[in-house]
Structures are given as structure tokens and as C-alpha cells.
Design a protein around this motif. Structure first.
Motif, PDB file in Angstrom:
ATOM      1  N   ALA A 124       4.732 -15.722 -14.622  1.00 14.38           N
ATOM      2  CA  ALA A 124       4.619 -16.909 -14.026  1.00 14.38           C
ATOM      3  C   ALA A 124       4.334 -16.734 -12.340  1.00 14.38           C
ATOM      4  N   ALA A 125       4.525 -15.618 -11.908  1.00 11.46           N
ATOM      5  CA  ALA A 125       4.586 -15.439 -10.544  1.00 11.46           C
ATOM      6  C   ALA A 125       3.848 -14.156 -10.091  1.00 11.46           C
ATOM      7  N   GLY A 126       2.542 -14.051  -9.520  1.00 13.92           N
ATOM      8  CA  GLY A 126       2.029 -13.046  -9.046  1.00 13.92           C
ATOM      9  C   GLY A 126       1.855 -13.177  -7.832  1.00 13.92           C
ATOM     10  N   SER A 127       0.790 -13.815  -7.187  1.00 12.99           N
ATOM     11  CA  SER A 127       0.235 -13.984  -5.822  1.00 12.99           C
ATOM     12  C   SER A 127       1.363 -14.712  -4.949  1.00 12.99           C
ATOM     13  N   ASP A 128       1.897 -15.721  -5.763  1.00 15.11           N
ATOM     14  CA  ASP A 128       3.127 -16.496  -5.360  1.00 15.11           C
ATOM     15  C   ASP A 128       4.443 -15.868  -5.499  1.00 15.11           C
ATOM     16  N   ALA A 129       4.991 -14.633  -4.820  1.00 15.09           N
ATOM     17  CA  ALA A 129       6.152 -14.004  -5.050  1.00 15.09           C
ATOM     18  C   ALA A 129       7.336 -14.713  -4.799  1.00 15.09           C
ATOM     19  N   LEU A 230       7.475  -7.420   1.630  1.00 17.27           N
ATOM     20  CA  LEU A 230       6.418  -7.487   2.544  1.00 17.27           C
ATOM     21  C   LEU A 230       6.463  -6.298   3.477  1.00 17.27           C
ATOM     22  N   SER A 231       7.621  -5.753   3.706  1.00 16.14           N
ATOM     23  CA  SER A 231       7.599  -4.709   4.558  1.00 16.14           C
ATOM     24  C   SER A 231       6.787  -3.469   3.914  1.00 16.14           C
ATOM     25  N   LEU A 232       7.103  -3.580   2.638  1.00 11.28           N
ATOM     26  CA  LEU A 232       6.563  -2.435   1.813  1.00 11.28           C
ATOM     27  C   LEU A 232       4.943  -2.376   1.543  1.00 11.28           C
ATOM     28  N   LEU A 233       4.519  -3.623   1.492  1.00  9.98           N
ATOM     29  CA  LEU A 233       3.134  -3.945   1.242  1.00  9.98           C
ATOM     30  C   LEU A 233       2.186  -3.681   2.260  1.00  9.98           C
ATOM     31  N   ASP A 234       2.780  -3.529   3.751  1.00  4.90           N
ATOM     32  CA  ASP A 234       1.692  -3.081   4.651  1.00  4.90           C
ATOM     33  C   ASP A 234       1.360  -1.719   4.238  1.00  4.90           C
ATOM     34  N   GLU A 235       2.059  -0.817   4.002  1.00  5.51           N
ATOM     35  CA  GLU A 235       1.603   0.536   3.878  1.00  5.51           C
ATOM     36  C   GLU A 235       0.798   0.937   2.497  1.00  5.51           C
ATOM     37  N   ALA A 236       1.483   0.146   1.568  1.00  2.58           N
ATOM     38  CA  ALA A 236       0.733   0.143   0.218  1.00  2.58           C
ATOM     39  C   ALA A 236      -0.656  -0.432   0.354  1.00  2.58           C
ATOM     40  N   ARG A 237      -0.681  -1.366   1.098  1.00  3.92           N
ATOM     41  CA  ARG A 237      -2.309  -1.947   1.263  1.00  3.92           C
ATOM     42  C   ARG A 237      -3.054  -0.984   1.859  1.00  3.92           C
ATOM     43  N   ALA A 310      -3.695  -3.928   7.781  1.00  2.00           N
ATOM     44  CA  ALA A 310      -3.678  -3.453   6.723  1.00  2.00           C
ATOM     45  C   ALA A 310      -4.490  -4.389   5.647  1.00  2.00           C
ATOM     46  N   ALA A 311      -4.436  -5.833   5.991  1.00  2.00           N
ATOM     47  CA  ALA A 311      -5.043  -6.612   5.049  1.00  2.00           C
ATOM     48  C   ALA A 311      -6.349  -6.736   5.303  1.00  2.00           C
ATOM     49  N   ASP A 349     -12.360   1.579 -11.166  1.00  2.27           N
ATOM     50  CA  ASP A 349     -11.147   1.712 -10.609  1.00  2.27           C
ATOM     51  C   ASP A 349     -11.450   1.030  -9.005  1.00  2.27           C
ATOM     52  N   ALA A 350     -12.527   0.782  -8.519  1.00  7.30           N
ATOM     53  CA  ALA A 350     -12.792   0.049  -7.307  1.00  7.30           C
ATOM     54  C   ALA A 350     -12.609  -1.618  -7.312  1.00  7.30           C
ATOM     55  N   ARG A 351     -12.801  -2.104  -8.718  1.00  9.61           N
ATOM     56  CA  ARG A 351     -12.546  -3.243  -9.245  1.00  9.61           C
ATOM     57  C   ARG A 351     -11.039  -3.575  -9.064  1.00  9.61           C
ATOM     58  N   THR A 352     -10.557  -2.803  -9.530  1.00 10.51           N
ATOM     59  CA  THR A 352      -8.848  -2.961  -9.372  1.00 10.51           C
ATOM     60  C   THR A 352      -8.399  -3.213  -7.983  1.00 10.51           C
ATOM     61  N   CYS A 353      -9.277  -2.805  -7.288  1.00 16.56           N
ATOM     62  CA  CYS A 353      -8.613  -2.617  -5.794  1.00 16.56           C
ATOM     63  C   CYS A 353      -8.482  -4.013  -5.205  1.00 16.56           C
ATOM     64  N   ALA A 354      -9.229  -4.936  -5.671  1.00 16.08           N
ATOM     65  CA  ALA A 354      -9.389  -6.538  -5.338  1.00 16.08           C
ATOM     66  C   ALA A 354      -8.085  -7.052  -5.965  1.00 16.08           C
ATOM     67  N   ILE A 355      -7.457  -6.777  -6.703  1.00 17.82           N
ATOM     68  CA  ILE A 355      -6.198  -7.382  -7.533  1.00 17.82           C
ATOM     69  C   ILE A 355      -4.952  -6.731  -6.974  1.00 17.82           C
ATOM     70  N   ILE A 356      -4.665  -5.422  -7.132  1.00 15.66           N
ATOM     71  CA  ILE A 356      -3.562  -4.826  -6.816  1.00 15.66           C
ATOM     72  C   ILE A 356      -3.036  -5.079  -5.368  1.00 15.66           C
ATOM     73  N   GLU A 357      -1.722  -4.833  -5.113  1.00 18.69           N
ATOM     74  CA  GLU A 357      -1.073  -5.212  -3.834  1.00 18.69           C
ATOM     75  C   GLU A 357      -1.863  -6.255  -3.055  1.00 18.69           C
ATOM     76  N   GLY A 358      -1.906  -7.167  -3.485  1.00 14.30           N
ATOM     77  CA  GLY A 358      -2.521  -8.604  -2.961  1.00 14.30           C
ATOM     78  C   GLY A 358      -3.937  -8.777  -3.122  1.00 14.30           C
ATOM     79  N   THR A 359      -4.158  -9.792  -3.831  1.00 14.76           N
ATOM     80  CA  THR A 359      -5.749  -9.964  -4.206  1.00 14.76           C
ATOM     81  C   THR A 359      -6.545 -10.353  -2.910  1.00 14.76           C
TER      82      THR A 359
END
Ligand code: FAD
Length: 373
Positions: A124-129, A230-237, A310-311, A349-359
Motif C-alpha cells: 500500500a506504499a510505493g511512491s509515498d514512502a 533518500l540519500s541512497l536514492l540519488d546514486e541509485a537514480r 539525478a532526478a 528494460d527501458a520501460r522499467t526505468c520509468a518506474i524503478i527508483e522513483g517514477t
């Protein structure tokens, strides 16, 4: 323009050789069949790739982010799943940044050996962590965790999960982060999902039933776990942006090869202006996405915040990758749709990029906050 020095170019050559000769033949037969090639991950460790950006004092190569994104992009041209797991160690790098000396001594040896998983999303919680429902309750010197996580990548490959749990019932800040070994009693793996893209990465569910962890397992401050995430997400993005550029580059290369070799109406398809314009547009957009990627990586190396950069890089590189891979399918005609030809996988695979690590939508919120501030 090359962003790399001579040594980094040599490393890139070695990675390209590995990706084309060792990884490429295993993509269709294993990764696309949801089979994870553990020996290839070992080979990437031999090449130093997962710890490439880790400081030398922790056994890494201490490479720049610019070199990191160049190498992740190169692996993604052959396979994005292996690029994500084999050139990153985001959980270990979080412990290096935020962990106490005691936590480093206890957890880093394992995390440097095997990549850790990141488990924040819930049914019940994805985008809204901040909407998570998992709880961690203090009991003496331990925390007792209950709840469920879903869409967790590399669930079979990780030995540790960095998870979020509610440690305070009130307020947005009542979330903490914990490092949980996979073999902790009460931690159970659920279903693994068969997905459109990123096959080979086991993405699935985790269940926590009275999972007990010691106080040392809390990473960062109590009730400040979202800060850790959030600090981990910058590098991941930025990592996903590198992969998106790699997918787009691979799609352009394959479609150019096709139209040059394919003869129709008496001449190669590459002589048709309609297709030449497609190629020109693809190349232009890829160049722009690549330039933004390296600009943000350079900002990171020079110590500037990359939260907004990164966003932007992920948002733009993803839209370019989806458009270019789609166009590549069109240029390759029926072959573009055939699995053996390899172009349709780049699109998936490109399509998944629009969802993972922040839509895309969440990234637009990050960027618009700065634009409108
Ligand atoms: C292959 C894969 C691997 C993943 N790996 C991990 C992992 O390792 N660890 C982990 O914790 N999670 C992981 N995730 C989960 C991923 O982070 C979430 O799927 C993503 O954050 C979106 O959450 P959701 O799926 O719940 O969609 P929702 O949050 O339900 O969103 C649905 C749609 O609404 C849009 N939306 C939501 N809020 C807003 C808003 N405020 N304004 C405008 N639009 C909005 C979204 O952008 C999206 O388009 C993975 C997902 C996938 C598909």
C-alpha cells in the motif's frame, strides 16, 4: 568527447570485452529466462566492478562517479539487470556514509562481498514512502519487526536487506531504517514476480513475522529512516540514468546495423530519408541524455548535491530510452519484435526505468520543487 582518463578508458575496454564476450551469450539463455548467472557476478567482482566507486580503504577502487556511470552504461548495453547488480553496492556505500564504526565493523565485510537489498516499498506504499505500515517495536535491547515489503529487487541474491519500519505512530518522521540479515528467524520470502523487463533480477515479496534485530541494526537516527532512504536514492537514480542511456545507445547501434544491411526497393534502407531522420533524432536525443548524465556525475565528484540533477538525468534519459528503443523496433521491422534479435528486450528494460527508483511523476515533483521555489 571523452569524459575518462587513459586508465579509465582501459578499464572501460576490459568491461566492454567482458560484456560482449561473456555476458552477451548468457542474456537470452539465462537472464531472459529468469535464471540468475551467479558466476558472471563473480566475474564482475574479479574486475572490481561492484566496489568500483567505494573508497580504497574499504577495498574498493575509489573511482570517480564519472567513471562509474560510464562503466554501468557499458554493461547495460548488453544487459541492464547485470549492470544494476554488478556495478553497484548502494547499501554498503550507505553504511560507509551513515554507519557508526561498530556498524561498519559488523556489517561491511558481508555487504562488500554480497550486494545488499533495499526494501522500502509495501503493497500500500510505493511512491509515498511515508505511507508504510511495517512496524518496529522496542523490546529490551532488540527491535521486533512485523509487516510486508514488495517489489524487492535481487531478493535471492542479497544476504541483507535495508528496510523501513514505523517506530513512531505519529507524524511523517516516525520511520526508521534497519539492516536485517536474510536468515533472521521470522523473515520469509514470498512470490517472485515475472516482469515485463529487468528479467533475471528476482523481484518479489518479503514478510516479517516477529523478526528480532539488535539495536545496532538501526541505520541512522530513530524516526529518521526516510533520510537514509533518500540519500541512497540519488546514486541509485543516477545508476538507472546510466542504464537508460546504455539501452538507447545499444538500440541505435542495432537499428543502424539493420538499415545499412537491409536492401528494400533495390537499395539499402539506410538510403531512405525517413529512416535517416529517425537515426538523426535518436542520436541527437541520446547525446543530450549522455551529456546530462556526465554533468550530474561530475557534480557528484565535485561534492555538489545531485538530488535534483539525478532526478533530471533519470527522467530525461528514461524518456529518451523509451522513445529510441521504440523507434529502433520500428526501424528493424518484424525483426525488431523477435526476441533473438535483441531490440525488443531493450524496449522492455527501458520501460522499467520509468518506474524503478522513483517514477517519472515523482521525479517531476523533485525537479518542479526546485524550479518553482
Ligand atoms: C522491477 C522493479 C524493481 C523494484 N525494486 C525495488 C526495490 O529493490 N526496493 C524497493 O523498495 N522498491 C522497489 N520497487 C518498487 C518501486 O520503487 C515502486 O514500484 C515505485 O516507487 C512506484 O510505486 P508503486 O508501484 O506503488 O506505484 P504507486 O505509488 O501506486 O503509483 C502509481 C502511479 O501514480 C503516480 N503517482 C503517485 N503519486 C503521485 C503524485 N503525487 N503525483 C502524480 N503522480 C503520482 C506514480 O508515478 C505512478 O505512475 C521496484 C519496482 C519494480 C517494478
Amino acid at each position: 568527447m571523452s569524459y575518462l582518463n587513459e586508465d579509465q578508458e582501459l578499464m572501460l575496454d576490459a568491461v566492454r570485452e567482458f560484456a560482449q564476450t561473456e555476458l552477451r551469450p548468457r542474456v537470452l539463455t539465462e537472464l531472459e529466462r529468469d535464471i540468475f548467472p551467479y558466476d558472471l557476478l563473480d566475474r564482475m567482482k574479479e574486475l572490481g566492478l561492484p566496489l568500483m566507486a567505494m573508497p580504497e580503504e574499504y577495498g574498493g577502487l575509489g573511482e570517480s562517479m564519472v567513471a562509474h556511470v560510464a562503466i554501468e552504461k557499458e554493461v547495460a548495453k548488453e544487459n541492464m539487470t547485470m549492470a544494476l547488480i554488478g556495478t553497484n553496492c548502494v547499501v554498503a556505500s550507505l553504511i560507509v556514509r551513515m554507519g557508526t564504526q561498530e556498524q561498519k565493523d559488523r556489517y561491511l565485510p558481508d555487504l562488500l562481498e554480497t550486494p545488499g537489498g533495499f526494501a522500502f516499498t509495501e503493497p500500500a506504499a510505493g511512491s509515498d514512502a511515508s505511507g508504510i505500515e511495517a512496524t518496529a517495536v522496542k523490546d529490551g535491547d532488540e527491535w521486533v519487526i512485523n509487516g510486508q515489503k514488495t517489489f524487492i529487487s535481487f531478493i535471492n541474491q542479497a544476504n541483507y536487506f535495508l528496510i523501513s519500519a514505523r517506530t513512531n505512530e505519529t507524524g511523517d518522521g516516525g520511520i526508521s531504517a534497519f539492516l536485517v540479515p536474510k536468515d533472521t528467524p521470522g523473515l520469509k520470502l514470498g512470490s517472485i514476480f515475472h516482469k515485463l523487463g529487468l528479467r533475471g533480477s528476482d523481484t518479489g515479496e518479503l514478510f516479517f513475522e516477529d523478526v528480532r534485530v539488535p539495536a545496532i541494526a538501526m541505520i541512522g537516527k530513530e524516526n529518521k529512516g526516510l533520510h537514509a532512504a533518500l540519500s541512497l536514492l540519488d546514486e541509485a537514480r543516477l545508476g538507472v540514468a546510466s542504464c537508460a542511456v546504455g539501452l538507447a545507445e545499444a538500440a541505435l547501434e542495432k537499428s543502424v546495423e539493420y538499415v545499412k544491411g537491409r536492401v528494400a526497393f533495390g537499395r539499402p534502407l539506410a538510403t531512405k530519408q525517413g529512416l535517416q531522420w529517425y537515426a538523426a533524432e535518436m542520436e541527437t536525443k541520446i547525446s543530450a541524455a549522455r551529456a546530462l548524465l556526465f554533468e550530474v556525475a561530475n557534480d557528484y565528484d565535485e561534492g555538489r548535491s545531485i538530488t535534483v540533477g539525478a532526478a533530471k538525468a533519470k527522467l530525461f534519459a528514461t524518456s529518451v530510452a523509451v522513445e529510441v528503443t521504440d523507434r529502433a523496433i520500428q526501424m528493424c521491422g518484424g525483426y525488431g519484435l523477435i526476441e533473438d534479435y535483441g531490440v525488443e528486450r531493450l524496449y522492455r528494460d527501458a520501460r522499467t526505468c520509468a518506474i524503478i527508483e522513483g517514477t517519472d511523476e515523482i521525479l517531476k515533483i523533485v525537479v518542479s520543487r526546485q524550479v518553482l521555489s
